[in-house]
Design a protein around this motif. Structure first.
Motif, mmCIF file in Angstrom:
data_model
loop_
_atom_site.group_PDB
_atom_site.id
_atom_site.type_symbol
_atom_site.label_atom_id
_atom_site.label_comp_id
_atom_site.label_asym_id
_atom_site.label_seq_id
_atom_site.Cartn_x
_atom_site.Cartn_y
_atom_site.Cartn_z
ATOM 1 N N ASP A 152 -6.812 15.975 -4.015
ATOM 2 C CA ASP A 152 -5.926 15.700 -3.328
ATOM 3 C C ASP A 152 -5.329 14.422 -3.565
ATOM 4 N N CYS A 153 -4.845 13.727 -4.535
ATOM 5 C CA CYS A 153 -4.741 12.155 -5.050
ATOM 6 C C CYS A 153 -3.202 12.050 -4.658
ATOM 7 N N ILE A 154 -3.048 11.187 -3.734
ATOM 8 C CA ILE A 154 -1.397 10.262 -3.303
ATOM 9 C C ILE A 154 -1.832 9.298 -3.240
ATOM 10 N N VAL A 155 -0.684 8.657 -4.112
ATOM 11 C CA VAL A 155 -0.743 7.122 -4.188
ATOM 12 C C VAL A 155 0.889 7.161 -3.719
ATOM 13 N N TYR A 156 0.478 5.640 -2.943
ATOM 14 C CA TYR A 156 2.211 5.363 -1.532
ATOM 15 C C TYR A 156 2.113 3.550 -2.326
ATOM 16 N N LYS A 157 3.000 3.337 -2.099
ATOM 17 C CA LYS A 157 3.488 1.980 -2.270
ATOM 18 C C LYS A 157 4.616 1.531 -1.621
ATOM 19 N N HIS B 214 4.513 1.886 1.126
ATOM 20 C CA HIS B 214 4.979 3.557 2.646
ATOM 21 C C HIS B 214 5.782 4.815 1.338
ATOM 22 N N GLU B 215 5.992 4.519 0.986
ATOM 23 C CA GLU B 215 6.925 5.551 0.327
ATOM 24 C C GLU B 215 5.877 6.367 -0.890
ATOM 25 N N GLU B 216 5.225 7.266 -0.761
ATOM 26 C CA GLU B 216 4.964 8.248 -1.780
ATOM 27 C C GLU B 216 5.417 8.211 -2.873
ATOM 28 N N ARG C 140 1.912 11.940 -6.360
ATOM 29 C CA ARG C 140 0.843 13.234 -5.790
ATOM 30 C C ARG C 140 1.047 14.325 -6.408
ATOM 31 N N PHE D 198 -0.698 21.230 -0.471
ATOM 32 C CA PHE D 198 -0.434 20.647 0.216
ATOM 33 C C PHE D 198 -0.782 20.222 1.237
#
Length: 62
Positions: free
Chosen positions: A18-23, A25-27, A30, A46
């Motif tokens: 499960d890969c999540i990228v935030y920038k 503080h916003e996703e 995913r 999820f």
């Protein structure tokens, strides 16, 4: 990124990812693939609970 994660699961026989990228503080991305339970063939989603033993921020490498 999706193709890479699918390839990692296939080539290394990983159970799931499960890969999540935030920038800021916003996703922004995913993607999950593979299984959360390989024996019962339950796909990653999820709602899975994943134990993380170490997590690094990009600042750790600078």
């Amino acid at each position: 990124m999706k193709n890479y994660l699918d390839r990692v699961i296939g080539e290394y026989n990983g159970p799931g990812v499960d890969c999540i990228v935030y920038k800021e503080h916003e996703e922004v991305f995913r993607y999950y693939t593979g299984y959360s339970d390989c024996e019962n063939k339950i796909a990653m989603n999820f709602k899975c609970i994943i134990r993380m033993f170490r997590m690094l921020k990009t600042e750790d490498f600078l």
